[in-house]
Write a protein that holds these residues in place. Structure first.
Motif, PDB file in Angstrom:
ATOM      1  N   ASN A 282      44.957  42.430  41.628  1.00  0.00           N
ATOM      2  CA  ASN A 282      44.374  41.460  42.354  1.00  0.00           C
ATOM      3  C   ASN A 282      42.945  42.007  42.630  1.00  0.00           C
ATOM      4  OD1 ASN A 282      44.271  38.751  43.041  1.00  0.00           O
ATOM      5  ND2 ASN A 282      44.091  39.200  45.382  1.00  0.00           N
ATOM      6  N   HIS A 283      42.425  42.970  41.711  1.00  0.00           N
ATOM      7  CA  HIS A 283      40.953  43.244  41.911  1.00  0.00           C
ATOM      8  C   HIS A 283      39.935  42.510  40.881  1.00  0.00           C
ATOM      9  CE1 HIS A 283      42.737  46.798  43.835  1.00  0.00           C
ATOM     10  NE2 HIS A 283      42.926  47.509  42.573  1.00  0.00           N
ATOM     11  N   VAL A 284      39.834  41.169  41.712  1.00  0.00           N
ATOM     12  CA  VAL A 284      39.053  40.245  40.859  1.00  0.00           C
ATOM     13  C   VAL A 284      37.598  40.760  40.194  1.00  0.00           C
ATOM     14  CG1 VAL A 284      37.928  38.217  41.166  1.00  0.00           C
ATOM     15  CG2 VAL A 284      40.024  38.599  42.174  1.00  0.00           C
ATOM     16  N   SER A 285      36.853  41.462  40.598  1.00  0.00           N
ATOM     17  CA  SER A 285      35.689  41.981  40.339  1.00  0.00           C
ATOM     18  C   SER A 285      35.849  42.693  38.993  1.00  0.00           C
ATOM     19  CB  SER A 285      34.900  42.706  41.328  1.00  0.00           C
ATOM     20  OG  SER A 285      34.355  41.855  42.189  1.00  0.00           O
ATOM     21  N   LEU A 286      36.820  43.465  39.119  1.00  0.00           N
ATOM     22  CA  LEU A 286      37.184  44.562  37.829  1.00  0.00           C
ATOM     23  C   LEU A 286      37.668  43.676  36.896  1.00  0.00           C
ATOM     24  CD1 LEU A 286      38.542  47.934  39.364  1.00  0.00           C
ATOM     25  CD2 LEU A 286      36.965  47.414  37.553  1.00  0.00           C
ATOM     26  N   VAL A 287      38.485  42.641  37.094  1.00  0.00           N
ATOM     27  CA  VAL A 287      39.077  41.822  36.024  1.00  0.00           C
ATOM     28  C   VAL A 287      37.854  41.277  35.454  1.00  0.00           C
ATOM     29  CG1 VAL A 287      40.091  39.663  35.446  1.00  0.00           C
ATOM     30  CG2 VAL A 287      41.289  41.299  37.002  1.00  0.00           C
ATOM     31  N   ASP A 288      36.849  40.668  35.912  1.00  0.00           N
ATOM     32  CA  ASP A 288      35.796  39.925  35.219  1.00  0.00           C
ATOM     33  C   ASP A 288      34.748  41.085  34.669  1.00  0.00           C
ATOM     34  OD1 ASP A 288      36.918  37.744  36.668  1.00  0.00           O
ATOM     35  OD2 ASP A 288      35.200  37.474  38.114  1.00  0.00           O
ATOM     36  N   MET A 289      34.663  42.299  34.989  1.00  0.00           N
ATOM     37  CA  MET A 289      34.054  43.200  34.361  1.00  0.00           C
ATOM     38  C   MET A 289      34.585  43.684  32.988  1.00  0.00           C
ATOM     39  SD  MET A 289      33.222  45.696  37.718  1.00  0.00           S
ATOM     40  CE  MET A 289      32.547  47.223  36.329  1.00  0.00           C
ATOM     41  N   ILE A 290      35.969  43.733  32.825  1.00  0.00           N
ATOM     42  CA  ILE A 290      36.524  44.169  31.857  1.00  0.00           C
ATOM     43  C   ILE A 290      36.533  42.953  30.826  1.00  0.00           C
ATOM     44  CG2 ILE A 290      38.759  44.939  30.854  1.00  0.00           C
ATOM     45  CD1 ILE A 290      39.384  46.252  33.421  1.00  0.00           C
ATOM     46  N   ILE A 291      36.880  41.662  31.185  1.00  0.00           N
ATOM     47  CA  ILE A 291      36.583  40.921  30.229  1.00  0.00           C
ATOM     48  C   ILE A 291      35.241  40.700  29.712  1.00  0.00           C
ATOM     49  CG2 ILE A 291      36.688  38.114  29.894  1.00  0.00           C
ATOM     50  CD1 ILE A 291      38.782  38.096  32.098  1.00  0.00           C
ATOM     51  N   LYS A 292      34.278  40.840  30.487  1.00  0.00           N
ATOM     52  CA  LYS A 292      32.906  40.861  30.062  1.00  0.00           C
ATOM     53  C   LYS A 292      32.579  41.923  28.922  1.00  0.00           C
ATOM     54  CE  LYS A 292      30.771  39.237  34.328  1.00  0.00           C
ATOM     55  NZ  LYS A 292      29.795  39.746  35.509  1.00  0.00           N
ATOM     56  N   ALA A 293      33.161  43.025  29.376  1.00  0.00           N
ATOM     57  CA  ALA A 293      33.171  44.376  28.275  1.00  0.00           C
ATOM     58  C   ALA A 293      33.931  44.057  27.083  1.00  0.00           C
ATOM     59  CB  ALA A 293      33.670  45.556  28.962  1.00  0.00           C
ATOM     60  N   ASP A 294      35.031  43.384  27.135  1.00  0.00           N
ATOM     61  CA  ASP A 294      35.822  43.039  25.941  1.00  0.00           C
ATOM     62  C   ASP A 294      34.951  42.125  25.142  1.00  0.00           C
ATOM     63  OD1 ASP A 294      37.714  43.162  24.212  1.00  0.00           O
ATOM     64  OD2 ASP A 294      39.096  41.621  25.211  1.00  0.00           O
ATOM     65  N   ARG A 295      34.465  40.873  25.578  1.00  0.00           N
ATOM     66  CA  ARG A 295      33.694  40.065  24.922  1.00  0.00           C
ATOM     67  C   ARG A 295      32.428  40.733  24.263  1.00  0.00           C
ATOM     68  NH1 ARG A 295      34.347  34.737  25.212  1.00  0.00           N
ATOM     69  NH2 ARG A 295      32.258  34.105  25.581  1.00  0.00           N
ATOM     70  N   PHE A 296      31.877  41.714  25.103  1.00  0.00           N
ATOM     71  CA  PHE A 296      30.781  42.543  24.670  1.00  0.00           C
ATOM     72  C   PHE A 296      31.051  43.018  23.289  1.00  0.00           C
ATOM     73  CE2 PHE A 296      28.145  46.407  24.600  1.00  0.00           C
ATOM     74  CZ  PHE A 296      26.991  45.766  24.226  1.00  0.00           C
ATOM     75  N   PHE A 314      27.888  45.310  33.608  1.00  0.00           N
ATOM     76  CA  PHE A 314      29.304  44.437  33.558  1.00  0.00           C
ATOM     77  C   PHE A 314      29.386  44.212  34.840  1.00  0.00           C
ATOM     78  CE2 PHE A 314      30.175  47.009  29.713  1.00  0.00           C
ATOM     79  CZ  PHE A 314      29.853  46.097  28.812  1.00  0.00           C
ATOM     80  N   LYS A 315      28.570  44.314  35.954  1.00  0.00           N
ATOM     81  CA  LYS A 315      29.046  43.829  37.475  1.00  0.00           C
ATOM     82  C   LYS A 315      28.402  42.409  37.691  1.00  0.00           C
ATOM     83  CE  LYS A 315      28.891  48.452  39.560  1.00  0.00           C
ATOM     84  NZ  LYS A 315      28.211  49.285  40.355  1.00  0.00           N
TER      85      LYS A 315
END
Length: 452
Positions: A282-296, A314-315
């Motif tokens: 449930n680490h929401v901010s980290l989830v979003d960071m990793i998705i941003k990185a994957d898309r990047f 990615f923050k």
């Protein structure tokens, strides 16, 4: 060995006890008097400590010199195998350490945990002592050969306060592992410069980078990344450093690893990627960071040089220049998109099933879809900004693609022309007049006049 227990003078004769006390307090006059009375300088207490141990461990150069002049046994080991060299190195006493090195002691002598003096200096975060020992010939990549998990660290050798039962030394720890456990960037830099291997692993498969991440030492993580550490190495649980950062929610460290470029497809023994680990925790901010990185990463394959000279993060975006558009995206997600439409929009923008699943794992109630949609839109906006593309045009096209022509043809235009989205970009297109000027809206969005 607890220091107070080690200091107990059980097993000593009265005068021998006084010699130990004088050495510990650097009372050289009393030591000379006792030595003159032929008190045994090699007398050991109940844990094998001799007077030289106390003098060296306390950094008392005068007391050490006096004992050496009177044939103190320099290689005497206490019950845990520590010599005076171990104690001086672990406590960072340079003058005493230099004197002990100069008399030619064995620098590779190991205590019962398999630690050399260099391990002790590294674990105690003493870069000067590390350099001294390296110049004297200590082996930088020596591994411990001790008892493993059952052994406990010696407090006197590692006085930094970081050593607890969870830090119990294990087999095959290099000096760089010990520096990583103590969080010492300076010691690690010295060891790396001397040829210390950043990718050596202990018997649990953990590299120094694993340890630096696990114990949350961002500066050390940066140093290890810049020193060509293997970012994707797996420990015995098949966890990469990013898995550990995701598990513990270390955002700063996670971003360093993501910017450096890691393999996001690697799975631990439970079959989970770092994204899945962050989502499960449930680490929401980290989830979003990793998705941003994957898309990047996916975008970067086709645009390898487009970001030269640009900073990358990615923050969460808090920039003033995107505040108005982010506000519009919140209104879109919270007021206009239906429960399943954020997913349709995500798939139209090439979010993967794993991305969508990770976002919707954070359930906050029947209206969770609003928050999910908002997060997805902010992740998408990050990609637009990174690629330097027109987010308004892409949003328009995305809404049309999921069948929300009403939003694309009316609401988006009205938001674009509202005071909330006012500014140079929109006003330059004449949108301050309102949303009725369709041609001006099309021009601002970069769309042809004939667009439906």
């Amino acid at each position: 060995m607890q220091e107070e227990l080690a200091w107990a003078t059980d097993g000593l004769l009265p005068l021998e006890r006084q010699l130990h006390e004088a050495a510990r307090q650097n009372n050289v006059g009393r030591m000379q008097e006792l030595i003159g009375r032929r008190v045994n300088t090699r007398a050991r207490n109940h844990v094998g400590r001799v007077a030289l141990h106390w003098a060296a461990g306390a950094g008392h150069e005068q007391a050490v010199r006096l004992l050496l002049e009177h044939e103190a046994a320099v290689d005497e080991e206490d019950a845990e195998g520590n010599t005076a060299l171990h104690l001086a190195a672990g406590r960072g006493h340079m003058a005493v350490l230099q004197r002990l090195v100069d008399i030619g002691l064995d620098l590779e002598e190991q205590n019962v945990e398999g630690l050399t003096a260099l391990h002790a200096a590294a674990g105690g975060s003493h870069p000067d002592c590390v350099q001294l020992l390296l110049r004297a010939g200590s082996t930088v990549n020596a591994l411990t050969q001790g008892l493993g998990g059952g052994a406990k660290p010696t407090v006197t050798a590692f006085p930094t306060g970081r050593w607890t039962e969870s830090h119990t030394p294990q087999k095959n720890l290099s000096c760089l592992h010990y520096a990583a456990l103590s969080g010492s960037e300076d010691v690690s830099r010295v060891l790396i410069h001397a040829g210390g291997c950043t990718n050596v692993v202990d018997h649990q498969g953990a590299s120094p980078l694993h340890l630096a991440v696990r114990h949350n030492f961002p500066a050390l993580v940066r140093l290890l990344i810049n020193s060509d550490s293997d970012l994707n190495t797996m420990d015995n649980r098949q966890q990469t450093p990013l898995h550990l950062a995701a598990e513990h929610a270390w955002q700063d460290i996670a971003e360093m690893l993501l910017i450096a470029g890691v393999d996001l497809n690697l799975r631990d023994k439970q079959g989970k990627t770092a994204l899945a680990v962050a989502a499960r925790s449930n680490h929401v901010s980290l989830v979003d960071m990793i998705i941003k990185a994957d898309r990047f990463y996916r975008w970067e394959k086709d645009h390898p040089s487009d970001l030269s000279g640009k900073s990358l993060s990615f923050k969460q975006d808090h920039r003033q220049e995107t505040q108005q558009l982010r506000s519009v995206l919140w209104r879109l997600a919270s007021r206009y998109l239906q429960p399943r439409e954020w997913k349709k929009l995500a798939y139209s923008w090439e979010f993967t099933e794993a991305h969508v699943y990770a976002i919707e794992q954070q359930w906050t109630g029947t209206r969770s879809y609003q928050e999910h949609g908002h997060r997805m839109l902010l992740i998408w906006l990050h990609g637009m900004a990174t690629a330097g593309e027109n987010p308004s045009k892409a949003l328009f096209e995305g809404l049309v693609a999921i069948g929300r022509r009403d939003l694309a043809g009316k609401s988006v235009f009205c938001w674009a022309s509202s005071q909330e989205l006012g500014g140079p970009h929109w006003n330059a297109a004449g949108l301050s007049k309102g949303c009725s000027d369709k041609n001006a809206v099309m021009l601002a969005l970069g769309l042809p006049d004939s667009y439906p």
